[in-house]
Design an enzyme around this catalytic site. Structure first.
Site, PDB file in Angstrom:
ATOM      1  N   PHE A  11      32.889  34.803  34.437  1.00  0.00           N
ATOM      2  CA  PHE A  11      31.435  34.964  34.366  1.00  0.00           C
ATOM      3  C   PHE A  11      30.967  35.383  32.971  1.00  0.00           C
ATOM      4  CE2 PHE A  11      27.896  38.142  35.352  1.00  0.00           C
ATOM      5  CZ  PHE A  11      26.893  37.194  35.199  1.00  0.00           C
ATOM      6  N   ASP A  32      42.677  31.346  29.754  1.00  0.00           N
ATOM      7  CA  ASP A  32      42.286  31.809  31.086  1.00  0.00           C
ATOM      8  C   ASP A  32      43.341  31.337  32.083  1.00  0.00           C
ATOM      9  OD1 ASP A  32      40.826  31.972  33.736  1.00  0.00           O
ATOM     10  OD2 ASP A  32      39.224  32.654  32.391  1.00  0.00           O
ATOM     11  N   GLU A  83      40.764  41.442  36.388  1.00  0.00           N
ATOM     12  CA  GLU A  83      40.315  41.473  37.773  1.00  0.00           C
ATOM     13  C   GLU A  83      39.184  42.494  37.824  1.00  0.00           C
ATOM     14  OE1 GLU A  83      41.216  39.706  40.334  1.00  0.00           O
ATOM     15  OE2 GLU A  83      42.921  38.642  39.460  1.00  0.00           O
ATOM     16  N   THR A 133      34.005  48.395  31.064  1.00  0.00           N
ATOM     17  CA  THR A 133      32.930  48.609  32.021  1.00  0.00           C
ATOM     18  C   THR A 133      32.455  50.055  32.014  1.00  0.00           C
ATOM     19  OG1 THR A 133      32.441  48.651  34.407  1.00  0.00           O
ATOM     20  CG2 THR A 133      34.718  48.969  33.769  1.00  0.00           C
ATOM     21  N   ASP A 134      31.218  50.281  32.458  1.00  0.00           N
ATOM     22  CA  ASP A 134      30.725  51.646  32.593  1.00  0.00           C
ATOM     23  C   ASP A 134      31.361  52.366  33.777  1.00  0.00           C
ATOM     24  OD1 ASP A 134      29.434  50.278  34.646  1.00  0.00           O
ATOM     25  OD2 ASP A 134      27.410  50.877  34.069  1.00  0.00           O
ATOM     26  N   GLU A 135      32.032  51.614  34.662  1.00  0.00           N
ATOM     27  CA  GLU A 135      32.614  52.240  35.847  1.00  0.00           C
ATOM     28  C   GLU A 135      33.757  53.192  35.518  1.00  0.00           C
ATOM     29  OE1 GLU A 135      33.045  49.921  39.399  1.00  0.00           O
ATOM     30  OE2 GLU A 135      31.759  48.334  38.618  1.00  0.00           O
ATOM     31  N   TYR A 165      39.939  49.511  40.713  1.00  0.00           N
ATOM     32  CA  TYR A 165      39.447  48.675  39.613  1.00  0.00           C
ATOM     33  C   TYR A 165      39.098  49.508  38.393  1.00  0.00           C
ATOM     34  CZ  TYR A 165      35.866  46.488  36.735  1.00  0.00           C
ATOM     35  OH  TYR A 165      35.128  46.056  35.664  1.00  0.00           O
ATOM     36  N   SER A 166      38.240  50.506  38.565  1.00  0.00           N
ATOM     37  CA  SER A 166      37.792  51.285  37.400  1.00  0.00           C
ATOM     38  C   SER A 166      38.933  52.089  36.799  1.00  0.00           C
ATOM     39  CB  SER A 166      36.617  52.185  37.770  1.00  0.00           C
ATOM     40  OG  SER A 166      36.924  53.051  38.842  1.00  0.00           O
ATOM     41  N   SER A 168      42.039  51.079  36.670  1.00  0.00           N
ATOM     42  CA  SER A 168      42.837  50.143  35.880  1.00  0.00           C
ATOM     43  C   SER A 168      42.147  49.803  34.559  1.00  0.00           C
ATOM     44  CB  SER A 168      43.127  48.869  36.681  1.00  0.00           C
ATOM     45  OG  SER A 168      41.956  48.116  36.911  1.00  0.00           O
ATOM     46  N   LYS A 169      40.831  49.708  34.572  1.00  0.00           N
ATOM     47  CA  LYS A 169      40.100  49.451  33.333  1.00  0.00           C
ATOM     48  C   LYS A 169      40.141  50.678  32.419  1.00  0.00           C
ATOM     49  CE  LYS A 169      38.075  46.411  32.052  1.00  0.00           C
ATOM     50  NZ  LYS A 169      38.504  45.267  31.197  1.00  0.00           N
ATOM     51  N   PRO A 220      23.802  41.783  53.531  1.00  0.00           N
ATOM     52  CA  PRO A 220      24.393  43.093  53.806  1.00  0.00           C
ATOM     53  C   PRO A 220      24.163  44.096  52.679  1.00  0.00           C
ATOM     54  CG  PRO A 220      26.088  41.554  53.123  1.00  0.00           C
ATOM     55  CD  PRO A 220      24.815  40.761  53.213  1.00  0.00           C
ATOM     56  N   ASP A 294      29.199  51.950  54.322  1.00  0.00           N
ATOM     57  CA  ASP A 294      29.329  52.004  52.870  1.00  0.00           C
ATOM     58  C   ASP A 294      30.753  51.708  52.422  1.00  0.00           C
ATOM     59  OD1 ASP A 294      28.476  52.306  50.294  1.00  0.00           O
ATOM     60  OD2 ASP A 294      27.900  54.416  50.476  1.00  0.00           O
TER      61      ASP A 294
END
Length: 362
Positions: A11, A32, A83, A133-135, A165-166, A168-169, A220, A294
């Site tokens: 993306f 890629d 990922e 990422t900001d995460e 995910y966050s 790992s980043k 959802p 959630d």
């Protein structure tokens, strides 16, 4: 310049590749792996340009990375391959550890070995730009938890990742900075807020809601829908990333945000309102909104302070959330073939990331 872009069929990566080829004189080598989220159809508009080259390579394959560096001899690396879906990381964290941590390590070592072969002038100009990422920062106080001015993520904010995910980043960010300090390898890190826009795989909120709404399916919303994100139009992000790799200072971190804090429910309602105008039906699309349990460990608020980008690199986003979202909805309406092709049967926009706590005896 000759820029090696990892994850250039994804993306954000494809937006970066399109921006470079369409707006600069630089060349791009796109590597890629072409996982489910990588799609060469997103690059059809530049695929025949003589300044664009594609290599199907997994960043975990060191031998192939060494070949790519030796063959193409890039002047810079923009590392976007990752990922990136939190829900997928909850149910399958191993891929995130492998790609985001081991893959980044392999890329750093391949790039460093290549960099050490360069002559002084070329070596000094080389850049390794790691896109994150900001995460990694965790979450911020929510308006219903704190009165007055609320804090933003700055480049000095401590890391406190919440998801596989966050985490790992965050690990990959630390590796990049360690390679700078230990080896003097010329790295730059950027951390961005939630991206949206064309060519987004429909597991993420905005494209999922658009496509579900068009098919009359439920929309959802996790929890109460009050989670806040800072939304950044992907083409604004691509401009920012090019600014950083060409003008940023080695060793610096730059936070890139859209200045658009919105609750998830506000985002979904805004999409419904646009669709009511562009593709009206018998009843409002908002009637499709449904609330679901959630996400485990769901961060409540992200918000980026991107004043450093503005002050030092003269970058600000062009799109407001309203203009960017309308462009995004219109793009999905105009590109239904792309949407159909990218969903290859392995993912039908079902919910991901649920865990069976009972089965774990909790």
């Amino acid at each position: 310049m000759k820029i090696l872009v990892t994850g250039g069929a994804g993306f954000i990566g494809s937006a970066v590749v399109r921006y470079i080829i369409e707006n600069t004189q630089d060349s791009v080598i796109n590597i890629d792996k072409l996982t489910y989220a990588g799609n060469l159809e997103s690059l059809e508009c530049v695929s025949n340009d003589e300044r664009y080259t594609f290599e199907q390579v997994d960043i975990c394959n060191r031998t192939e990375l060494d070949r790519v560096f030796a063959t193409h001899q890039p002047d810079a690396v923009m590392h976007l391959a990752a990922e990136s879906h939190v829900d997928r990381s909850i149910t399958g964290p191993a891929e995130f550890i492998q790609t985001n941590i081991v893959g980044t390590y392999n890329l750093l070592e391949a790039a460093r070995e290549y960099w050490n072969t360069l002559t002084n002038t070329v070596k000094e100009a080389f850049r390794f730009h790691h896109i994150s990422t900001d995460e990694v920062y965790g979450d911020l106080p929510h308006p219903d938890e704190q009165e007055g001015d609320l804090p933003l993520f700055t480049e000095q904010t401590s890391y406190s990742p919440s998801s596989p995910y966050s985490a790992s980043k965050a690990s990959s960010d630390h590796l990049v900075r360690a390679w700078l300090r230990t080896y003097g390898f010329p790295t730059i890190v950027t951390n961005c807020s939630n991206n949206y826009g064309p060519y987004h795989f429909p597991e993420k909120l905005i494209p999922l809601v658009i496509l579900n709404a068009l098919e009359g399916k439920e929309l959802p919303i996790y929890g109460k829908g009050d989670q806040i994100r800072d939304w950044l139009y992907v083409e604004d992000h691509a401009r920012a990333l090019y600014k950083v790799v060409t003008e940023g200072k080695v060793g610096e971190t730059y936070n890139i945000g859209g200045h658009n804090e919105k609750q998830n429910i506000e985002v979904v309602e805004a999409i419904c309102s646009i669709l009511d105008t562009l593709v009206p039906k018998g009843s409002p699309y908002s009637e499709l909104i449904t609330y679901v349990a959630d996400r485990p460990g769901h961060d409540r608020r992200y918000a980026i302070d991107s004043s450093k980008m503005s002050a030092e690199l003269n970058w600000t986003p062009v799109e407001t959330f309203e203009t960017g979202l309308r462009k995004t909805v219109q793009w999905y309406l105009d590109n239904q073939t792309w949407c159909q092709n990218v969903q290859d049967g392995s993912y039908q926009r079902e919910r991901l990331g649920e865990i069976n706590m009972t089965a774990k005896g909790k």
